[in-house]
Design a protein around this motif. Structure first.
Motif, PDB file in Angstrom:
ATOM      1  N   ASN A   2     117.233  25.730 -61.877  1.00 48.22           N
ATOM      2  CA  ASN A   2     116.819  24.527 -61.152  1.00 48.22           C
ATOM      3  C   ASN A   2     117.605  23.308 -61.601  1.00 48.22           C
ATOM      4  O   ASN A   2     117.874  22.411 -60.801  1.00 48.22           O
ATOM      5  N   ASN A   6     119.772  20.966 -59.140  1.00 48.20           N
ATOM      6  CA  ASN A   6     119.606  19.504 -59.055  1.00 48.20           C
ATOM      7  C   ASN A   6     120.938  18.780 -59.265  1.00 48.20           C
ATOM      8  O   ASN A   6     121.227  17.790 -58.590  1.00 48.20           O
ATOM      9  N   LYS A   9     122.901  19.186 -56.116  1.00 53.81           N
ATOM     10  CA  LYS A   9     122.348  18.370 -55.028  1.00 53.81           C
ATOM     11  C   LYS A   9     122.839  16.931 -55.105  1.00 53.81           C
ATOM     12  O   LYS A   9     122.949  16.248 -54.087  1.00 53.81           O
ATOM     13  N   ASN A  10     123.136  16.469 -56.309  1.00 55.75           N
ATOM     14  CA  ASN A  10     123.611  15.094 -56.488  1.00 55.75           C
ATOM     15  C   ASN A  10     125.069  14.909 -56.084  1.00 55.75           C
ATOM     16  O   ASN A  10     125.542  13.782 -55.993  1.00 55.75           O
TER      17      ASN A  10
END
Length: 169
Positions: A2, A6, A9-10
């Motif tokens: 995860n 994350n 995703k940035n």
């Protein structure tokens, strides 16, 4: 996982596309690529679009990597046969009869020549795949210098190809 998701995703779409295309060069595992594709899918950039744009896979890097792996395998065998040939040339004539030792030395030398030629072909294919004509223009010089000085040439060429592989875009 995860935490990695994350971080990905940035990233911007362009950076994610770069991860998808060049994950091998960056030393990322396949999971990073799959996550980047999934994130891009969620953002409206599907796999087919990436493939059509030529952004799904770095074909040049893949071809260069295949040639490099073949070069390493063939040159390693050539290097071993080179060392065995040198050993046999220096030691066998003192312990075995002339015919048998001559045949064994000849067999090792022929094997060495075969694999050095194969490694040269792999090296030429490597440089062609990255758009450089490094060694293709001088195979005779390579063979003449490469044979007696193979213990030096082997390590030099391998290091140079490894460096070139790292800078493929």
């Amino acid at each position: 996982m995860n935490n990695i998701r994350n971080k990905l995703k940035n990233l911007s779409n362009n950076r994610l596309i770069d991860v998808v295309k060049n994950y091998r060069q960056y030393g990322y595992p396949e999971e990073y690529r799959i996550l980047a594709i999934d994130i891009l899918n969620n953002r409206g950039v599907d796999e087919m679009t990436l493939k059509l744009r030529g952004q799904f896979d770095n074909q040049i890097y893949r071809e260069a990597q295949d040639s490099y792996n073949s070069f390493r395998r063939n040159s390693r065998i050539a290097f071993i046969l080179y060392l065995v040939s040198i050993f046999f040339l220096l030691i066998l004539p003192f312990f075995l009869d002339d015919l048998f030792s001559t045949l064994l030395i000849l067999l090792c030398c022929l094997g060495y020549l075969t694999f050095i030629i194969l490694s040269f072909i792999n090296q030429s294919n490597f440089y062609k795949s990255i758009g450089k004509n490094q060694m293709a223009e001088n195979p005779i010089l390579f063979l003449l210098l490469g044979m007696p000085l193979y213990f030096l040439v082997y390590f030099y060429v391998k290091r140079k190809m490894t460096d070139q592989l790292k800078i493929i875009e």
